[in-house]
Design an enzyme around this catalytic site. Sequence first.
Site, short mmCIF file in Angstrom:
data_model
loop_
_atom_site.label_atom_id
_atom_site.label_comp_id
_atom_site.label_asym_id
_atom_site.label_seq_id
_atom_site.Cartn_x
_atom_site.Cartn_y
_atom_site.Cartn_z
N TYR A 55 0.85 -1.20 0.00
CA TYR A 55 0.00 0.00 0.00
C TYR A 55 0.88 1.25 0.00
O TYR A 55 1.98 1.25 0.54
CB TYR A 55 -0.94 0.02 1.21
CG TYR A 55 -0.26 0.01 2.55
CD1 TYR A 55 0.04 1.19 3.22
CD2 TYR A 55 0.08 -1.19 3.18
CE1 TYR A 55 0.65 1.19 4.45
CE2 TYR A 55 0.69 -1.21 4.41
CZ TYR A 55 0.97 -0.01 5.05
OH TYR A 55 1.59 -0.03 6.28
N PRO A 56 0.40 2.32 -0.60
CA PRO A 56 1.11 3.60 -0.52
C PRO A 56 0.57 4.42 0.65
O PRO A 56 -0.55 4.22 1.11
CB PRO A 56 0.76 4.26 -1.86
CG PRO A 56 -0.62 3.76 -2.15
CD PRO A 56 -0.70 2.36 -1.59
N MET A 57 1.37 5.35 1.13
CA MET A 57 0.94 6.21 2.23
C MET A 57 1.69 7.53 2.20
O MET A 57 2.75 7.67 1.58
CB MET A 57 1.18 5.52 3.57
CG MET A 57 2.63 5.31 3.92
SD MET A 57 2.88 5.14 5.71
CE MET A 57 2.38 6.76 6.26
N LYS A 68 2.18 11.34 4.83
CA LYS A 68 1.97 11.99 6.11
C LYS A 68 1.05 13.21 5.91
O LYS A 68 1.19 13.97 4.95
CB LYS A 68 3.30 12.42 6.72
CG LYS A 68 4.06 11.25 7.33
CD LYS A 68 3.34 10.71 8.54
CE LYS A 68 4.17 9.68 9.30
NZ LYS A 68 4.15 8.37 8.69
N HIS A 127 6.04 4.17 17.60
CA HIS A 127 5.48 3.36 16.50
C HIS A 127 6.30 2.09 16.31
O HIS A 127 5.76 1.00 16.09
CB HIS A 127 5.53 4.21 15.23
CG HIS A 127 4.64 3.75 14.13
ND1 HIS A 127 3.32 3.43 14.30
CD2 HIS A 127 4.89 3.57 12.80
CE1 HIS A 127 2.79 3.09 13.15
NE2 HIS A 127 3.73 3.15 12.23
N GLN A 180 9.37 -6.18 6.20
CA GLN A 180 8.81 -5.02 5.51
C GLN A 180 9.87 -4.30 4.71
O GLN A 180 11.06 -4.34 5.03
CB GLN A 180 8.15 -4.08 6.50
CG GLN A 180 9.01 -3.70 7.70
CD GLN A 180 10.06 -2.66 7.42
OE1 GLN A 180 9.87 -1.82 6.55
NE2 GLN A 180 11.17 -2.72 8.11
N SER A 193 0.02 7.16 13.24
CA SER A 193 -0.93 6.77 12.20
C SER A 193 -2.28 7.44 12.39
O SER A 193 -2.88 7.94 11.43
CB SER A 193 -1.12 5.25 12.19
OG SER A 193 0.06 4.59 11.82
#
Length: 519
Positions: free
Chosen positions: A151-153, A155, A178, A191, A229
């Site tokens: 998935y892309p993300m 901030k 985190h 990851q 998040s």
Amino acid sequence: MVEAPQTDEGWFALHDFRTVDWDAWRDAPDRERRRAIEEGVAYLDAHEAVEDAEAGASAVFSVLGHKADFVVVHFRPTLDDISRAERQFERTALAAFTEQPTSYVSVTEVSGYVSDDYFEGNEEDIDTGLLRYIEGKLKPDIPADTYMSFYPMSKRRGEEHNWYDLSFDERRDLMSTHGDTGRKYAGKIKQVIASSVGFDDYEWGVTLFGDDPTDIKDIVYEMRFDEVSSKYGEFGQFYVGRRFPPSDLGAFLAGDGVPTSEFEDESHHGAHAHGEGGHHHGGDGHHHGGEGGQHHGEGGDGHHHGGESDDGGHHHGDDGGDEAGDEDIRGQLEDLNIYAGKPHGEDVYATVLYSEADADELFDEVEGLRGNFDHYPTHVKTAVYEANERGRVAVVSIWETASAAETAAGFLSELPGIVERAGEESGFGTMGMFYTVKSEHRGDFVEKFGTVGGLLEEMDGHFDTDLMVNVEDEDDMFIASQWRSQDDAMEFFRSDAFRDTVQWGRDVLADRPRHVFLA
């Protein structure tokens, strides 16, 4: 002005998503489908073997749901390499039956959150476990027979919550918290965080690998409750699938479950994963401002998870892990009637780190990590050992694969007081593991070690030897020695004193001693 952390780039990444025109596939003559499969398999085989570049890794995954049917993931040293890999697929007969509904371009990175020394060029001051970890993040491998989520993300830059208005220290603290969540999944999730700033629609692409797909769900779910998040994370679409070997392409297109067969040799799929040619700027002043990268969930501003570092391996002696060299050493010991197998006689791999911390404090930390390691089927054993006569403590972690042992080393290197990793010293190291002593002879064994230790101190080429005792089981011990060279160590193994010790040990040991060699 808010400080932007430095970044260091590694390999470029392409997630090439494909849908299949199933109507066209069903209507095509058999000969066209056979040709498409043959050329598709040849393309995938060649790219998994990295025949197109100096280094890298590639793999194909089935994708569930309507968004795509499969994805080919490429890591390569240059942007031109992945551009070529994408275009070479279009030359295959298989490409005529596919469309590219989406793709994602990024580059692996680590950031200034990881280590000040690394970005200041002081690599000699950085823990070697951390350096291996950084190398594994910049030049990632892809596990065999694994599930994947991508998935892309980005901030958030909202009026109320703007990540880029926070100070460097605030961001680092949030990412550290985190990372505490991510470390719970050590050994279960690998990851890859890759920056896509200036390359694609989001700021990072996140790829998660795991043997159990529910672990992927659990880590993403749990991390949603972290402030980094819940307040600052914005996410794109998720894609989930499972890796299959190129030879299963025909079965995949026929609608069969894949993988249908075992992966051949896991090293084949990542043989070039840590080769030369990485786009690496460490220590040369070419670092870039930005966000991203991480160290066990603490490094950059992507959505970070606990995971694995796959570089390295278990190596012995001065040859840096040459298997033939290992067998030669074992053969010499067998000739001396010394069992030289690995612990339990299995193909397992050990990582050993020494600490100056208090043994009880260290054990409390290790016990938490061990609980996570136990969820992973390749974990054999992790324990804390204390030197019998001096303030030295060792953490020993045994795994069924070299990559898992290296992953564990990355996590264990963050334990309190870690000063070195066995095998990083100069010369030749041996570690006699699992000397299981009969309880009634424990004192005799310790006394005998003192006698032999006195002889070792007089031997040419001997540097140091410790008797390490498991803090949970006093009957479980290992002897770690450091020598100038393998020949010096073998000279001792051939000595009458060692032969007498081995013979004496038959009466006091509950099991045959096993020996592991560390470079």
